[in-house]
Design a protein around this motif. Structure first.
Motif, short mmCIF file in Angstrom:
data_model
loop_
_atom_site.label_atom_id
_atom_site.label_comp_id
_atom_site.label_asym_id
_atom_site.label_seq_id
_atom_site.Cartn_x
_atom_site.Cartn_y
_atom_site.Cartn_z
N ASN B 47 -17.30 -7.65 54.52
CA ASN B 47 -16.73 -6.29 54.46
C ASN B 47 -16.31 -5.89 53.06
O ASN B 47 -15.28 -5.24 52.87
CB ASN B 47 -15.55 -6.19 55.44
N SER B 65 -17.85 3.81 59.61
CA SER B 65 -16.45 3.48 59.90
C SER B 65 -15.50 4.24 58.97
O SER B 65 -15.88 4.63 57.86
CB SER B 65 -16.25 1.97 59.75
N SER B 67 -13.31 2.98 57.35
CA SER B 67 -13.01 2.15 56.18
C SER B 67 -14.14 2.16 55.16
O SER B 67 -14.06 1.46 54.14
CB SER B 67 -12.75 0.71 56.64
N GLU B 69 -16.50 2.79 52.09
CA GLU B 69 -16.16 3.19 50.73
C GLU B 69 -16.62 4.62 50.47
O GLU B 69 -17.65 5.06 51.01
CB GLU B 69 -16.85 2.25 49.73
N ASN B 83 -11.45 1.82 61.60
CA ASN B 83 -11.66 0.56 60.88
C ASN B 83 -11.06 -0.62 61.62
O ASN B 83 -11.21 -1.77 61.21
CB ASN B 83 -11.11 0.65 59.45
N GLN B 84 -10.33 -0.33 62.70
CA GLN B 84 -9.87 -1.44 63.53
C GLN B 84 -9.68 -0.99 64.98
O GLN B 84 -9.41 0.18 65.24
CB GLN B 84 -8.59 -2.08 62.99
N GLY B 89 -9.40 -5.77 62.61
CA GLY B 89 -10.26 -5.08 61.67
C GLY B 89 -11.73 -5.32 61.98
O GLY B 89 -12.13 -6.44 62.28
#
Lengths: 253, 267
Positions: B47, B65, B67, B69, B83-84, B89
């Motif tokens: 990840n 997701s 999360s 970037e 993201n979780q 996570g």
């Protein structure tokens, strides 16, 4: 130039048997069947071996040479090393009769279970017309010489005797594919019966049938996988099922 | 006693009498596929180091997701996943890898490879397998191999996405078009091999023309079928090269993203 060849030949019947060593002369250009005949003529007069054409076209001299299913008439002695011992055994998927001869009647029983070509109603003999492009795909399958090497090597029956009841084998999958791809064949349930009666689903496409075919028929790629895909069309594809229900696709038969 | 040791068959105690190195091919397949699985699992859960503008790892594309970037998200998909979940996570790769993985797992060529190498069913031709029972692909879970065409269709969508990623690789780190780097070449190679692998697939061959009974009534589909059939001969080759290609693209992106190497630009 003649050479001395070391052979190990399986001899016996359904009650007992084993590999016997023998040394025999082999001449340049000879095949394994030639030296087996020489052994029969000079040292083992009662050695049983099935053969016919000696040209790779009758499919009679199927046996296992160094563990691989082969036609004995097509394997050059020169392909083995000078000091190599050649092991010759009968086909290991079928019941033994004697020495190198096995009972391959399993295959004839399976052949009888495959429904024959169904000619269109009302189309008189002689009036049938087909485009070359429609028949050439299945012509590949007509090259089969019924040596049954593919049946012998197929692990579904070779390693599991109990599967012989429900599994037709690669030779008959190409027969089913040939008929299902035939432009005039009218039998509609070949796909369904291939899966449900002839054991197409038991094949896990490990391609040994293709590897041993002396006619180089691409059994797996051109017959078995296309038939598996046709079975998916009728059994495991909900979109095509829906299409058949609203009349846009061939029915599920 | 069953199989080659059945009482009706020729009495031979060896499982095989083959004298060649029949074990070599399945051993190589086992080693290579296992290595890929270990590496892909590591990368899935790592990840991080999956994006270095403009390159996104194929293991993480499309990034779906919350999360992900900045710069990795495609507007058409957005970020539909958290993201979780349940306090755990979840790597963005976990939301997507099932599809390319499923395509390869159900691929007719890979089936041959791993049935031989991992399940030894059979380990090689005319080598007796160790299993006492065999039902093939007639019941769960192996009957699910019939889902291959669905993974094929989804795989095509992934190919389009990875093609778009490759087009984006013609930008530089400042998002200016008209540039080309080593990463661009890596992506072009990887994506081209993925397309060749998909288009040479047996299901593709069947869908485009193989299911027809009368080629003469469908001349265009027949032509397409002949082209795909020619590609199909090379399907095993494309299967391996595309596997190495996608792993190579990920390794390259990871190396650039982690700062181990710099993505060299030709122009």
């Amino acid at each position: 130039m003649a050479r001395k060849l070391n052979l190990r030949i399986w001899r016996g019947d359904s009650t007992d048997g084993g590999l016997q060593n023998v040394q025999v002369e082999a001449n340049e250009g000879e095949v394994v069947l030639d030296v087996i005949h020489r052994v029969q003529a000079t040292q083992m007069g009662d050695l049983a071996v099935r053969w016919n054409c000696k040209a790779g076209k009758c499919g009679s001299c199927s046996m296992e040479i160094n563990g691989k299913p082969r036609l004995a008439c097509m394997i050059q002695v020169a392909s083995f090393g000078d000091n190599e011992t050649i092991t010759v055994t009968p086909l290991r998927a079928f019941p033994i009769i004697k020495d190198l001869v096995t009972d391959v009647s399993f295959n004839y029983k399976k052949a009888m279970e495959i429904p024959a070509y169904a000619h269109p109603d009302g189309l008189a003999p002689g009036d049938a017309r087909m485009e070359q492009v429609d028949v050439e795909r299945s012509q590949e399958f007509r090259k089969c010489i019924e040596c049954f090497l593919c049946q012998d090597v197929c692990h579904v029956v070779r390693d599991h005797e109990e599967n012989k009841k429900s599994f037709a084998g690669p030779r008959f999958f190409i027969r089913i594919a040939e008929l299902d791809m035939h432009p005039l064949d009218m039998l509609k349930n070949r796909k369904k019966t291939a899966q449900e009666e002839h054991g197409l689903g038991m094949c896990n496409i490990t391609k040994c049938c293709t590897e041993v075919c002396p006619e180089h028929i691409r059994i797996t790629d051109n017959a078995i996988i296309p038939m598996k895909e046709r079975v998916v069309d009728i059994k495991y594809d909900p979109l095509r099922w829906l299409g058949s229900k609203i009349g846009k696709r061939e029915g599920i038969v | 006693m069953s199989g080659v040791f059945s009482p009706t068959r020729a009495e031979i105690k060896e499982r095989t009498l083959r004298t060649d190195k029949w074990w070599l091919q399945p051993a190589i397949t086992f080693g290579v596929l296992l290595s890929f699985v270990i590496y892909a699992t590591f990368r899935t859960f790592e990840n991080k180091n999956y994006f270095a503008e403009p390159l996104i790892s194929p293991f993480y594309s499309p990034c779906l997701s919350a999360s992900c970037e900045p710069g990795t998200v495609l507007a058409i998909f957005g970020q539909p996943f958290n993201n979780q979940y349940f306090g755990i996570g979840i790597s963005p790769a976990l939301f997507i890898l099932i599809f390319p993985l499923g395509f390869r797992m159900t691929c007719y060529y890979y089936r041959k490879s791993y049935y031989r190498a991992f399940w030894m069913s059979p380990p090689a031709c005319a080598v007796a397998e160790p299993h006492t029972k065999y039902t093939g692909e007639t019941r769960a879970p192996l009957i699910l191999q019939n889902s291959h065409r669905w993974f094929f269709y989804i795989g095509l969508v992934f190919n389009v996405i990875l093609t778009w990623d490759t087009i984006l690789a013609f930008r530089n780190a400042e998002k200016e078009w008209g540039h080309m780097s080593v990463g661009t070449l890596v992506f072009i190679f990887s994506t081209t091999m993925l397309w060749l692998y998909s288009l040479s697939c047996h299901t593709c061959r069947h869908t485009l023309g193989g299911r027809l009974k009368h080629f003469s009534k469908h001349p265009i589909r027949y032509k397409v079928w002949t082209v795909v059939s020619a590609l199909n001969h090379k399907h095993p080759t494309f299967a391996w090269i595309s596997l190495f290609g996608v792993a190579g693209a990920d390794i390259y992106v990871r190396a650039v993203a982690s700062g181990a190497i710099t993505n060299f630009y030709f122009f």
